[in-house]
Design a protein around this motif. Structure first.
Motif, PDB file in Angstrom:
ATOM      1  N   GLU A 133      -3.126   7.882  13.690  1.00  0.00           N
ATOM      2  CA  GLU A 133      -3.525   8.899  12.710  1.00  0.00           C
ATOM      3  C   GLU A 133      -2.860  10.240  13.009  1.00  0.00           C
ATOM      4  OE1 GLU A 133      -5.222   8.880   9.978  1.00  0.00           O
ATOM      5  OE2 GLU A 133      -6.078   6.854   9.968  1.00  0.00           O
ATOM      6  N   MET A 134      -2.597  10.506  14.295  1.00  0.00           N
ATOM      7  CA  MET A 134      -1.972  11.773  14.682  1.00  0.00           C
ATOM      8  C   MET A 134      -0.446  11.692  14.693  1.00  0.00           C
ATOM      9  SD  MET A 134      -4.493  13.263  17.666  1.00  0.00           S
ATOM     10  CE  MET A 134      -4.556  11.783  18.670  1.00  0.00           C
ATOM     11  N   GLY A 135       0.111  10.555  14.334  1.00  0.00           N
ATOM     12  CA  GLY A 135       1.553  10.442  14.228  1.00  0.00           C
ATOM     13  C   GLY A 135       2.274   9.984  15.477  1.00  0.00           C
ATOM     14  N   PHE A 136       1.527   9.554  16.490  1.00  0.00           N
ATOM     15  CA  PHE A 136       2.168   9.042  17.700  1.00  0.00           C
ATOM     16  C   PHE A 136       2.659   7.612  17.479  1.00  0.00           C
ATOM     17  CE2 PHE A 136      -0.474  12.419  19.404  1.00  0.00           C
ATOM     18  CZ  PHE A 136       0.352  13.000  20.356  1.00  0.00           C
ATOM     19  N   GLU A 137       3.713   7.259  18.207  1.00  0.00           N
ATOM     20  CA  GLU A 137       4.264   5.903  18.207  1.00  0.00           C
ATOM     21  C   GLU A 137       3.941   5.274  19.568  1.00  0.00           C
ATOM     22  OE1 GLU A 137       8.615   3.780  18.714  1.00  0.00           O
ATOM     23  OE2 GLU A 137       8.509   5.840  17.941  1.00  0.00           O
ATOM     24  N   PRO A 138       2.911   4.430  19.651  1.00  0.00           N
ATOM     25  CA  PRO A 138       2.502   3.898  20.948  1.00  0.00           C
ATOM     26  C   PRO A 138       3.561   3.014  21.592  1.00  0.00           C
ATOM     27  CG  PRO A 138       0.736   3.652  19.338  1.00  0.00           C
ATOM     28  CD  PRO A 138       1.977   4.021  18.584  1.00  0.00           C
ATOM     29  N   LEU A 139       3.783   3.243  22.882  1.00  0.00           N
ATOM     30  CA  LEU A 139       4.674   2.408  23.681  1.00  0.00           C
ATOM     31  C   LEU A 139       3.914   1.650  24.763  1.00  0.00           C
ATOM     32  CD1 LEU A 139       7.695   4.788  24.340  1.00  0.00           C
ATOM     33  CD2 LEU A 139       7.712   2.705  22.966  1.00  0.00           C
ATOM     34  N   ARG A 169      10.391  17.235  16.416  1.00  0.00           N
ATOM     35  CA  ARG A 169      10.114  18.578  15.902  1.00  0.00           C
ATOM     36  C   ARG A 169       8.773  19.114  16.398  1.00  0.00           C
ATOM     37  NH1 ARG A 169      10.620  17.503   9.639  1.00  0.00           N
ATOM     38  NH2 ARG A 169       9.417  15.703  10.373  1.00  0.00           N
ATOM     39  N   GLN A 170       7.928  18.215  16.908  1.00  0.00           N
ATOM     40  CA  GLN A 170       6.615  18.626  17.419  1.00  0.00           C
ATOM     41  C   GLN A 170       6.656  18.957  18.919  1.00  0.00           C
ATOM     42  OE1 GLN A 170       4.004  19.109  15.616  1.00  0.00           O
ATOM     43  NE2 GLN A 170       4.421  18.015  13.695  1.00  0.00           N
ATOM     44  N   LYS A 171       7.838  18.899  19.533  1.00  0.00           N
ATOM     45  CA  LYS A 171       7.928  19.050  20.989  1.00  0.00           C
ATOM     46  C   LYS A 171       7.310  20.371  21.472  1.00  0.00           C
ATOM     47  CE  LYS A 171      11.180  18.979  24.864  1.00  0.00           C
ATOM     48  NZ  LYS A 171      12.581  18.696  25.286  1.00  0.00           N
ATOM     49  N   GLY A 172       7.638  21.471  20.811  1.00  0.00           N
ATOM     50  CA  GLY A 172       7.103  22.757  21.242  1.00  0.00           C
ATOM     51  C   GLY A 172       5.595  22.827  21.090  1.00  0.00           C
ATOM     52  N   ALA A 173       5.090  22.302  19.989  1.00  0.00           N
ATOM     53  CA  ALA A 173       3.642  22.319  19.750  1.00  0.00           C
ATOM     54  C   ALA A 173       2.916  21.451  20.772  1.00  0.00           C
ATOM     55  CB  ALA A 173       3.342  21.832  18.337  1.00  0.00           C
ATOM     56  N   LEU A 174       3.486  20.286  21.086  1.00  0.00           N
ATOM     57  CA  LEU A 174       2.845  19.389  22.052  1.00  0.00           C
ATOM     58  C   LEU A 174       2.887  19.979  23.455  1.00  0.00           C
ATOM     59  CD1 LEU A 174       4.129  15.973  20.665  1.00  0.00           C
ATOM     60  CD2 LEU A 174       1.811  16.893  20.509  1.00  0.00           C
ATOM     61  N   ARG A 175       3.957  20.730  23.754  1.00  0.00           N
ATOM     62  CA  ARG A 175       4.005  21.422  25.046  1.00  0.00           C
ATOM     63  C   ARG A 175       2.898  22.472  25.103  1.00  0.00           C
ATOM     64  NH1 ARG A 175       8.412  24.324  24.574  1.00  0.00           N
ATOM     65  NH2 ARG A 175       9.847  22.667  25.180  1.00  0.00           N
ATOM     66  N   TYR A 176       2.719  23.218  24.026  1.00  0.00           N
ATOM     67  CA  TYR A 176       1.658  24.222  23.952  1.00  0.00           C
ATOM     68  C   TYR A 176       0.273  23.579  24.116  1.00  0.00           C
ATOM     69  CZ  TYR A 176      -1.565  27.582  21.870  1.00  0.00           C
ATOM     70  OH  TYR A 176      -2.626  28.413  21.646  1.00  0.00           O
ATOM     71  N   LYS A 187      -0.477  21.255  26.031  1.00  0.00           N
ATOM     72  CA  LYS A 187      -0.592  20.758  27.414  1.00  0.00           C
ATOM     73  C   LYS A 187      -0.240  19.286  27.552  1.00  0.00           C
ATOM     74  CE  LYS A 187      -2.463  24.809  28.309  1.00  0.00           C
ATOM     75  NZ  LYS A 187      -1.626  25.905  28.835  1.00  0.00           N
ATOM     76  N   LEU A 188       0.592  18.769  26.645  1.00  0.00           N
ATOM     77  CA  LEU A 188       1.010  17.372  26.737  1.00  0.00           C
ATOM     78  C   LEU A 188       2.374  17.211  27.397  1.00  0.00           C
ATOM     79  CD1 LEU A 188      -0.223  16.008  23.285  1.00  0.00           C
ATOM     80  CD2 LEU A 188      -1.092  15.386  25.532  1.00  0.00           C
ATOM     81  N   GLY A 189       2.967  18.296  27.830  1.00  0.00           N
ATOM     82  CA  GLY A 189       4.242  18.220  28.531  1.00  0.00           C
ATOM     83  C   GLY A 189       5.433  18.283  27.604  1.00  0.00           C
ATOM     84  N   ASP A 190       6.600  18.017  28.180  1.00  0.00           N
ATOM     85  CA  ASP A 190       7.858  18.146  27.450  1.00  0.00           C
ATOM     86  C   ASP A 190       8.330  16.860  26.790  1.00  0.00           C
ATOM     87  OD1 ASP A 190       8.334  20.892  27.953  1.00  0.00           O
ATOM     88  OD2 ASP A 190       8.976  20.422  30.001  1.00  0.00           O
ATOM     89  N   GLY A 191       7.569  15.771  26.950  1.00  0.00           N
ATOM     90  CA  GLY A 191       8.014  14.513  26.356  1.00  0.00           C
ATOM     91  C   GLY A 191       9.172  13.909  27.135  1.00  0.00           C
TER      92      GLY A 191
END
Length: 398
Positions: A133-139, A248-255, A257-261
């Protein structure tokens, strides 16, 4: 205004989950426990919270239920119960990974059968829904296991069983790894994932992000999501998903606290077991939707690995929680003819077996059961359809 009648829940089993689920229903409106099926003499169930509900009759349970909750952990008995409930057009909610990985695929399409939230597989399925629902692609669909000893002693298991208030077979299956192998093989099948290697990778790592990254890298090499676990005494009692997201969500996810991917870890840090089951029962009653099943096209099973040398005539009362054998996740197509550990009950060894051997059908006499017949049909279907044949797959090293 017309009063809506309470939904009657028929419960199968009288152990930890059943007892505490029935207690928890006291705080819920619209649902009531109607019958509790036990194979034990009713007078022997001292201490059960609602003794007036106990019955030895499956027909009595079915007649007085709107939905059945199966939580025995016994694959063979559960198969019979599920078959009877579905024949009566009743939905079945389970807390029984052992059933699903053994015979669950046989029932896909035959009625509504689903695993519940509250144990690791159901919680991984629910977490997956949130992640998507949040747009993640599970690995990675991940379990967190605190301790592993493939060959624990009777003395240690008796101590920990008494201390924890759970049965000796249950605590043994947790300790020797059988339970996590069952759970993650089930998750692989139900969520369209793979297992990276026989016995899983089982990364020992106290840093969840580091361990999750190792598993995600293995999934990327395989080219498909995997189901696996991290081994750590320091991490919480929970489950997790590792996934990718839109760059494109990298900066938001870093903010956030999910890290840099590029791999992001989503953690559910508590497993509430019996307290979560009703969420799935409500889903089934109100929406007629399943949460998790073993799929009609499973790729994984849990074989039986010998812990000590066995000789013809040796009897094994139950494979799960045994001091003679343990379970290990394998791909069905790679391990033709193996005995799923959930079927190893009242079994007699017919050939000499060495420690580390996988028990095959020719190595043992098994009593006839619907579960055994169901498994043979599942294996035949998988092999005939060619699901996940070895040559189509890249091996992953540990």
């Amino acid at each position: 205004m017309q009063h809506n009648p309470e939904i009657r829940i028929g419960v199968v089993g009288t152990g930890f989950i059943s007892s505490h689920f029935i207690m928890a229903l006291d705080r819920q409106k619209g649902f009531t426990a109607s019958r509790v099926l036990t194979r034990r003499p009713i007078e022997g169930c001292a201490g059960f919270p609602r003794p007036e509900l106990l019955t030895n009759s499956l027909a009595d349970l079915i007649e007085n239920s709107d939905v059945v909750l199966e939580c025995t952990g016994d694959a063979i008995h559960a198969t019979d119960v599920v078959a009877a409930a579905l024949s009566a057009n009743l939905p079945v909610v389970t807390m029984n990974s052992e059933f699903h990985i053994t015979a669950g695929s046989y029932f896909v399409g035959k009625g509504l059968v689903t695993e519940a939230e509250g144990d690791q597989p159901g919680d991984q399925a629910a977490l997956r829904e949130d992640a998507l629902e949040m747009g993640f692609e599970p690995l990675v669909y991940g379990n967190i296991k605190g301790f592993l000893n493939h060959d624990p002693t009777l003395e240690d298991m008796t101590y920990w069983g008494n201390r924890s208030g759970i049965s000796l077979p249950m605590v043994t299956s947790f300790t020797d790894g059988t339970k996590v192998q069952i759970e993650q093989a089930f998750v692989a099948n139900g969520l369209g994932a793979e297992i990276a290697k026989p016995g899983l990778l089982g990364v020992p790592e106290d840093d969840l992000k580091a361990g999750g990254t190792q598993l995600a890298e293995a999934a990327d090499r395989l080219g498909k999501p995997i189901s696996d676990y991290i081994l750590s005494l320091k991490l919480p009692h929970g489950v997790f998903i590792v996934g990718k997201h839109d760059p494109r969500q990298k900066g938001a996810l870093r903010y956030l606290k999910l890290g840099d991917g590029p791999y992001y870890v989503i953690l559910k840090h508590n497993i509430f077991v019996h307290l979560e089951i009703l969420k799935t029962i409500k889903r089934v009653v109100n929406e007629r939707r399943i949460l998790l099943d073993n799929s009609a096209a499973p790729v994984a099973s849990v074989c039986t690995v010998v812990k000590r040398d066995l000789k013809p005539g040796d009897r094994i009362a139950s494979g799960i929680g045994s001091f003679d054998v343990r379970g290990e996740a394998v791909r069905i197509a790679d391990t033709v003819g193996h005995v799923p550990i959930g079927l190893l009950a009242d079994a007699v060894i017919t050939r000499p077996l060495k420690r580390g051997d996988i028990i095959r059908m020719d190595d043992v006499e098994l009593p006839d059961s619907l579960a055994l017949r169901a498994w043979k049909e599942i294996e035949r279907s998988v092999l005939n359809a060619g699901y996940g044949q070895p040559e189509k797959r890249t091996a992953i090293a540990s």
